[in-house]
Design an enzyme around this catalytic site. Structure first.
Site, mmCIF file in Angstrom:
data_model
loop_
_atom_site.group_PDB
_atom_site.id
_atom_site.type_symbol
_atom_site.label_atom_id
_atom_site.label_comp_id
_atom_site.label_asym_id
_atom_site.label_seq_id
_atom_site.Cartn_x
_atom_site.Cartn_y
_atom_site.Cartn_z
ATOM 1 N N ALA A 20 0.845 -1.204 0.000
ATOM 2 C CA ALA A 20 0.000 0.000 0.000
ATOM 3 C C ALA A 20 0.874 1.247 0.000
ATOM 4 C CB ALA A 20 -0.910 -0.014 1.226
ATOM 5 N N ASN A 61 7.960 -3.135 -2.259
ATOM 6 C CA ASN A 61 9.175 -2.399 -2.583
ATOM 7 C C ASN A 61 10.259 -3.301 -3.161
ATOM 8 O OD1 ASN A 61 8.444 -3.067 0.018
ATOM 9 N ND2 ASN A 61 10.063 -1.896 0.977
ATOM 10 N N PRO A 105 13.837 -2.298 -3.467
ATOM 11 C CA PRO A 105 14.942 -1.332 -3.315
ATOM 12 C C PRO A 105 16.243 -1.834 -3.933
ATOM 13 C CG PRO A 105 14.551 -2.494 -1.238
ATOM 14 C CD PRO A 105 13.498 -2.975 -2.196
ATOM 15 N N LEU A 158 2.873 6.500 -13.280
ATOM 16 C CA LEU A 158 2.461 7.754 -12.627
ATOM 17 C C LEU A 158 3.672 8.437 -11.994
ATOM 18 C CD1 LEU A 158 2.404 7.601 -9.256
ATOM 19 C CD2 LEU A 158 0.440 6.176 -9.707
ATOM 20 N N ALA A 205 11.920 3.803 -19.899
ATOM 21 C CA ALA A 205 11.234 5.100 -19.796
ATOM 22 C C ALA A 205 11.896 5.940 -18.712
ATOM 23 C CB ALA A 205 9.750 4.883 -19.480
ATOM 24 N N PHE A 236 15.379 7.122 -19.827
ATOM 25 C CA PHE A 236 15.328 8.222 -20.809
ATOM 26 C C PHE A 236 14.947 9.544 -20.140
ATOM 27 C CE2 PHE A 236 15.431 7.060 -25.454
ATOM 28 C CZ PHE A 236 16.072 5.848 -25.277
ATOM 29 N N CYS A 281 12.543 6.316 -8.001
ATOM 30 C CA CYS A 281 12.659 5.502 -9.217
ATOM 31 C C CYS A 281 13.923 5.716 -10.044
ATOM 32 C CB CYS A 281 11.459 5.758 -10.118
ATOM 33 S SG CYS A 281 9.943 5.160 -9.398
ATOM 34 N N PHE A 297 11.631 15.714 -2.888
ATOM 35 C CA PHE A 297 12.415 15.593 -4.131
ATOM 36 C C PHE A 297 11.786 16.350 -5.284
ATOM 37 C CE2 PHE A 297 10.398 12.657 -7.160
ATOM 38 C CZ PHE A 297 9.397 12.077 -6.397
ATOM 39 N N LYS A 298 10.528 16.761 -5.119
ATOM 40 C CA LYS A 298 9.856 17.633 -6.077
ATOM 41 C C LYS A 298 8.668 18.250 -5.339
ATOM 42 C CE LYS A 298 7.073 15.530 -9.142
ATOM 43 N NZ LYS A 298 6.472 14.539 -10.074
HETATM 44 C C1 UDX Z 1 9.197 9.241 -12.277
HETATM 45 C C2 UDX Z 1 8.570 9.079 -13.671
HETATM 46 O O1 UDX Z 1 8.247 10.373 -14.197
HETATM 47 C C3 UDX Z 1 7.332 8.210 -13.590
HETATM 48 O O2 UDX Z 1 6.823 7.962 -14.904
HETATM 49 C C4 UDX Z 1 7.694 6.888 -12.924
HETATM 50 O O3 UDX Z 1 6.524 6.092 -12.775
HETATM 51 C C5 UDX Z 1 8.333 7.122 -11.571
HETATM 52 O O4 UDX Z 1 9.471 7.970 -11.712
HETATM 53 P P1 UDX Z 1 8.663 10.740 -10.128
HETATM 54 O O5 UDX Z 1 9.997 10.289 -9.646
HETATM 55 O O6 UDX Z 1 7.499 10.629 -9.218
HETATM 56 O O7 UDX Z 1 8.259 9.950 -11.475
HETATM 57 O O8 UDX Z 1 8.753 12.288 -10.551
HETATM 58 P P2 UDX Z 1 9.287 13.071 -11.843
HETATM 59 O O9 UDX Z 1 8.327 14.146 -12.137
HETATM 60 O O10 UDX Z 1 9.651 12.187 -12.953
HETATM 61 O O11 UDX Z 1 10.611 13.794 -11.296
HETATM 62 C C6 UDX Z 1 11.772 13.077 -10.928
HETATM 63 C C7 UDX Z 1 12.872 14.032 -10.531
HETATM 64 O O12 UDX Z 1 13.387 14.730 -11.664
HETATM 65 C C8 UDX Z 1 12.420 15.110 -9.539
HETATM 66 O O13 UDX Z 1 13.410 15.303 -8.563
HETATM 67 C C9 UDX Z 1 12.265 16.339 -10.402
HETATM 68 O O14 UDX Z 1 12.417 17.524 -9.701
HETATM 69 C C10 UDX Z 1 13.392 16.124 -11.408
HETATM 70 N N1 UDX Z 1 13.198 16.833 -12.682
HETATM 71 C C11 UDX Z 1 12.163 16.505 -13.495
HETATM 72 C C12 UDX Z 1 14.079 17.853 -13.040
HETATM 73 O O15 UDX Z 1 15.020 18.167 -12.308
HETATM 74 N N2 UDX Z 1 13.884 18.512 -14.238
HETATM 75 C C13 UDX Z 1 12.865 18.190 -15.089
HETATM 76 O O16 UDX Z 1 12.762 18.824 -16.156
HETATM 77 C C14 UDX Z 1 11.974 17.165 -14.699
HETATM 78 P P1 ADP Z 2 6.210 2.309 -3.984
HETATM 79 O O1 ADP Z 2 6.689 3.719 -3.884
HETATM 80 O O2 ADP Z 2 6.798 1.571 -5.161
HETATM 81 O O3 ADP Z 2 4.733 2.121 -3.911
HETATM 82 P P2 ADP Z 2 6.635 1.708 -1.176
HETATM 83 O O4 ADP Z 2 7.943 1.340 -0.569
HETATM 84 O O5 ADP Z 2 6.035 3.029 -0.869
HETATM 85 O O6 ADP Z 2 6.841 1.506 -2.755
HETATM 86 O O7 ADP Z 2 5.541 0.608 -0.837
HETATM 87 C C1 ADP Z 2 5.738 -0.756 -0.799
HETATM 88 C C2 ADP Z 2 4.879 -1.337 0.324
HETATM 89 O O8 ADP Z 2 4.932 -2.758 0.229
HETATM 90 C C3 ADP Z 2 5.309 -0.960 1.745
HETATM 91 O O9 ADP Z 2 4.242 -0.306 2.408
HETATM 92 C C4 ADP Z 2 5.639 -2.326 2.407
HETATM 93 O O10 ADP Z 2 5.251 -2.387 3.778
HETATM 94 C C5 ADP Z 2 4.818 -3.286 1.558
HETATM 95 N N1 ADP Z 2 5.269 -4.684 1.614
HETATM 96 C C6 ADP Z 2 6.525 -5.160 1.457
HETATM 97 N N2 ADP Z 2 6.545 -6.518 1.564
HETATM 98 C C7 ADP Z 2 5.265 -6.914 1.771
HETATM 99 C C8 ADP Z 2 4.619 -8.190 1.956
HETATM 100 N N3 ADP Z 2 5.308 -9.327 1.917
HETATM 101 N N4 ADP Z 2 3.282 -8.190 2.178
HETATM 102 C C9 ADP Z 2 2.572 -7.035 2.202
HETATM 103 N N5 ADP Z 2 3.123 -5.826 2.036
HETATM 104 C C10 ADP Z 2 4.449 -5.747 1.816
#
Ligand code: UDX
Ligand code: ADP
Length: 455
Positions: free
Chosen positions: A9, A87, A89, A159, A219, A222, A272, A334-335
């Site tokens: 979740a 997760n 990691p 997303l 993605a 890039f 990510c 981070f944003k």
């Molecule tokens: C990213 C991808 O966009 C998304 O498709 C994927 O599912 C998860 O990773 P996210 O990390 O949530 O999403 O945010 P994103 O808007 O991509 O920004 C990532 C980082 O790049 C942020 O720190 C943002 O500030 C930075 N960034 C983004 C820049 O510094 N400059 C830009 O022009 C765009």
């Molecule tokens: P993301 O940003 O990709 O959604 P998160 O680290 O925020 O990743 O979320 C992953 C979630 O998965 C955490 O809340 C963690 O507690 C849960 N999780 C990890 N292992 C298990 C498991 N075996 N059963 C249920 N939940 C789990």
């Protein structure tokens, strides 16, 4: 009634399932997690993640066809479709430490699914995973002896945080990877039907499993590469008096390049980009593609360079010493529009400033609690202050690290008046009106632009 389960979740599982439930009132969606606190928060008015618009989507479905629970086992037994969104990691130990994905949580889930299932299930990879993880999952799931059949699909989530609801409501595409067998096609169709409740059919792309898994990593690689590319040019702009904003605009108008993701910054963060690129690097290495691995590794290296360069510039411009100087960090997320601080450039910057014996004060409208966790080992040396005016009072410098829109409308005259002179402002997001700040009296430094100084 189709029953969907999501294991995990987090930032992906929670919002995605809320949207699926809202758009499919006849489908029962349960989100489970082993973290009781997280589930309690999903069931409360105070959701565990800050995401504009998320409250409304959750409230529309929660208690009707959307449920949050810690009962993982019951959820597995009941479900027809299981999304795994746990997760993954970067590994911190053993082979591939610091690079490869740690798949232990994923594998534990797969084994639990196998153990408890008494009916056929579709198992969907929602977490970002290395290519061919599905093959490993299939081997685990197919090792059962009770005749239950599992179809593994890949359905990566694209997303972005801060815009999750808009991205889910109106995705550029939905990607579903599966096997081209009769069973595989049936599983793909079942998942297509879930998304077709609101996403136009032409935006639902189906591919083979490996293409889907690899597309997610590609993605993100890039997107991060574009940020590192413009950030590399920002360093050259500072050396030559070119303006990175003007360069980005000029190149972005070329329809082959396009204008998005060209904002120079203090560096990219988020859970990510770094993780997925390192994952890609490890994957390339393990297939013997060393040149390809090195090519992508450079995107991460450039990002680290950009973060460190920001601190070096602060130090240099503030007379090569910041020891004992109060420095206010505006923003830690981070944003903007998220409370998430995973891999935020602010973490390294705060630590480097402490290394120089600066007095660090951090303000952020959403991320202070996470900031305290990220900096737990040095927490005694840092002030956390929700009010930006108080944070800047008595400071030698303000460094803006997150582009929160509230920072645009602060009374910078008031901030300037309360600061030690000469007052410095380092805009790590090119977010503020630099000419106006300079007029007030600040010495203004931004990313990839000439400095506006009084001294
Ligand atoms: C990213 C991808 O966009 C998304 O498709 C994927 O599912 C998860 O990773 P996210 O990390 O949530 O999403 O945010 P994103 O808007 O991509 O920004 C990532 C980082 O790049 C942020 O720190 C943002 O500030 C930075 N960034 C983004 C820049 O510094 N400059 C830009 O022009 C765009
Ligand atoms: P993301 O940003 O990709 O959604 P998160 O680290 O925020 O990743 O979320 C992953 C979630 O998965 C955490 O809340 C963690 O507690 C849960 N999780 C990890 N292992 C298990 C498991 N075996 N059963 C249920 N939940 C789990």
């Amino acid at each position: 009634m189709v029953k969907i389960l999501c294991i995990g979740a987090g930032y992906v599982g929670g919002p995605t399932m809320a949207m699926i439930a809202k758009k499919n009132p006849k489908v029962k969606v349960t989100v489970v997690d082993i973290n009781q606190k997280r589930i309690d928060a999903w069931n409360s008015d105070n959701l565990p993640i800050y995401e504009p618009g998320l409250d409304e989507v959750v409230k529309a479905a929660r208690g009707k066809n959307l449920f949050f629970s810690t009962n993982v086992d019951k959820g597995i037994k009941e479900a027809d479709i299981i999304f795994v969104s746990v997760n993954t990691p970067t590994k911190t130990f053993g082979h591939g430490a610091g690079c490869a994905a740690d798949l232990q949580y994923w594998e534990k889930c797969a084994r639990r699914i196998l153990e408890l299932s008494t009916s056929d299930k579709i198992v969907v990879e929602k977490s970002t995973l290395p290519v061919r993880t599905a093959a490993a999952m299939e081997r685990i799931l197919d090792s059962g002896k009770n005749g239950v059949h599992f179809d593994v699909l890949s359905n990566p989530e694209f997303l972005a945080e801060g815009t999750a609801i808009a991205d889910l409501e109106n995705p550029d595409r939905i990607l579903i990877g599966g096997h081209p067998t009769a069973r595989g096609k049936k599983a793909i169709k079942a998942l297509v039907d879930v998304y077709a409740a609101w996403v136009p059919k032409e935006k639902i792309l189906t591919t083979n499993l490996w293409s889907s898994e690899l597309s997610k990593l590609t993605a993100n690689a890039f997107l991060a590469q574009r940020v590192s590319s413009i950030n590399s040019i920002s360093a050259l702009c500072e050396a030559t008096d070119a303006d990175v904003g003007e360069v980005a605009r000029a190149i972005g108008m070329d329809s082959r390049i396009g204008p998005k993701f060209l904002k120079a910054s203090v560096g990219f963060g988020g859970s990510c980009f770094k993780k997925d690129i390192l994952n890609l690097v490890y994957l390339c290495e393990s297939y013997g593609l060393h040149e390809v691995a090195e090519y992508w590794r450079q995107v991460v290296k450039m990002n680290e360079y950009q973060e460190r360069r920001f601190v070096s510039r602060m130090l240099k411009e503030m007379f090569n010493t910041i020891a004992g100087k109060r420095i206010a960090l505006f923003g830690f997320a981070f944003k903007a529009d998220t409370g998430d601080t995973r891999e935020s450039p602010a973490i390294l910057i705060a630590r480097e400033l402490l290394e120089e014996n600066a007095e660090v004060v951090i303000t952020d409208p959403q991320a202070l609690e996470h900031a305290k966790i990220d900096l737990a080992d040095v927490i005694d040396r840092i002030n956390f202050e929700p009010d930006p005016y108080k944070a800047a009072k008595g400071a030698h410098a303000v460094a803006l690290l997150t582009e929160w829109k509230e920072y645009k409308t602060l009374d910078y005259q008031k901030i300037f008046d309360g600061m030690v002179q000469p007052a410095f402002l380092f805009d790590g997001r090119n977010h503020l009106d630099h000419k106006a700040l300079h007029k007030i009296g600040f010495n203004v430094y931004s990313i990839g632009k000439a400095a506006l100084k009084h001294i």
